[in-house]
Enzyme design. Structure first.
Site, PDB file in Angstrom:
ATOM      1  N   LYS A   1      12.485  -1.020  11.389  1.00  0.00           N
ATOM      2  CA  LYS A   1      13.722  -0.232  11.986  1.00  0.00           C
ATOM      3  C   LYS A   1      15.085  -1.479  13.362  1.00  0.00           C
ATOM      4  CE  LYS A   1      10.032   3.403  13.772  1.00  0.00           C
ATOM      5  NZ  LYS A   1       9.252   2.399  13.208  1.00  0.00           N
TER       6      LYS A   1
ATOM      7  N   GLU B   1       2.073   9.529   7.742  1.00  0.00           N
ATOM      8  CA  GLU B   1       2.267   9.195   8.801  1.00  0.00           C
ATOM      9  C   GLU B   1       2.518  10.689  10.075  1.00  0.00           C
ATOM     10  OE1 GLU B   1       4.855   8.230  11.916  1.00  0.00           O
ATOM     11  OE2 GLU B   1       6.376   6.955  10.428  1.00  0.00           O
TER      12      GLU B   1
END
EC number: 4.2.1.70
Length: 299
Positions: A156, A24
């Site tokens: 996360k 990404e």
């Protein structure tokens, strides 16, 4: 026919059945400060090559979706101002506007699968936000319908990890720890939550990738959660203190939506004296290495 611009090296590898790893680009444009972002972008690609695969960093340049970037394009993405943050839903509008954009996990997964890439390396997934169950990353629903293996360090740790795992289960996304039955928490080795499956080698993970394709039953992603070793994680006490302060600042400043994650990651970088940035870099390099080994074993 897909309107994707494949780098010559990527196109050749896909045509000949050689391993390719999707990467990404939000980490380049939005996740790391300059000039560290370009240095790390090059290191990520070098790590994939060293482990036997071809890197395919995905981004939008001038409205065109590129699968694989040369160094000039990497530099453009790392140094330009105003690079858009693009999820899968944004790709068509970005094409119409002719903009430069960095792809999130959702967009990268969707593009990689459309190009025929089976393995993707990232840092951490998006998920359900703390104290805001209605605020959920598009990563989750995209992974539910995208046949790709995603190597990550969990989700996360600034997110609601338990709620995110529940959503992944509901959406039918397979989750396996890499050599562990504990789900990692990005900066932290252990998020406090278990997983049902463990994959214990790149070869075993590759067998899961090829079995899914051969069975033709499940179209969702396989998440391979790769934890940092305990001695490489962010100090847990520092993590918890910084997160609490960051969440308070978030509410005080009224930050919402897609701005939440960059705000909190920036907060961590500033208030841990750069320690979180070092951990973030270790995460993505370890994941790039593992993803390349899985792709090579599956090729």
């Amino acid at each position: 026919m897909n309107d994707l611009v494949l780098a010559p090296e990527v196109a050749e590898a896909l045509a000949t059945g050689n391993p390719v790893v999707a990467l990404e680009s939000t980490i380049i444009a939005h996740g790391l400060p300059r000039p560290e972002n370009l240095k790390v972008a090059r290191e990520i690609e070098a790590t994939v090559r060293a482990a036997g695969a071809v890197p395919a960093t995905i981004a939008v340049l001038g409205g065109r979706v590129h699968v694989g970037l040369d160094d000039e394009q990497l530099t453009r993405l790392a140094e330009a101002d105003g690079v858009a943050k693009l999820s899968a839903r944004d790709l068509a509008v970005a094409a119409a506007k002719g903009v430069d954009g960095a792809t999130t996990v959702a967009a990268t997964s969707a593009v990689a699968a459309a190009a025929g890439i089976r393995v993707f390396a990232t840092g951490g997934l998006g998920g359900v936000h703390r104290d805001a169950p209605y605020d959920e990353s598009a990563d989750l629903v995209t992974l539910a319908r995208t046949p790709i293996a995603v190597v990550c360090a969990g989700v996360k740790s600034i997110l609601d990890v338990g709620a995110t795992l529940e959503r992944l289960e509901t959406l039918g996304v397979a989750v396996a720890g890499y050599r562990t039955l504990r789900f990692p928490g990005f900066y932290l080795t252990d998020s406090g939550f278990p997983v049902d499956w463990s994959l214990d080698s790149p070869e075993e993970a590759a067998r899961a990738v090829t079995a899914r394709a051969a069975q033709g039953v499940h179209r969702g992603a396989l998440v391979v959660a790769n934890p940092l070793p305990a001695d490489e994680q962010l100090d847990p006490a520092l993590h918890d203190r910084t997160l609490a302060q960051g969440l308070a600042a978030l509410e005080e400043q009224g930050v919402t939506g897609k701005a939440v994650t960059p705000f909190l990651l920036g907060w961590f970088h500033e208030h841990t004296g750069g320690a979180s940035l070092e951990v973030n870099v270790r995460i993505i390099l370890r994941n790039a290495d593992l993803a390349a080994r899985i792709a090579a074993a599956a090729a």
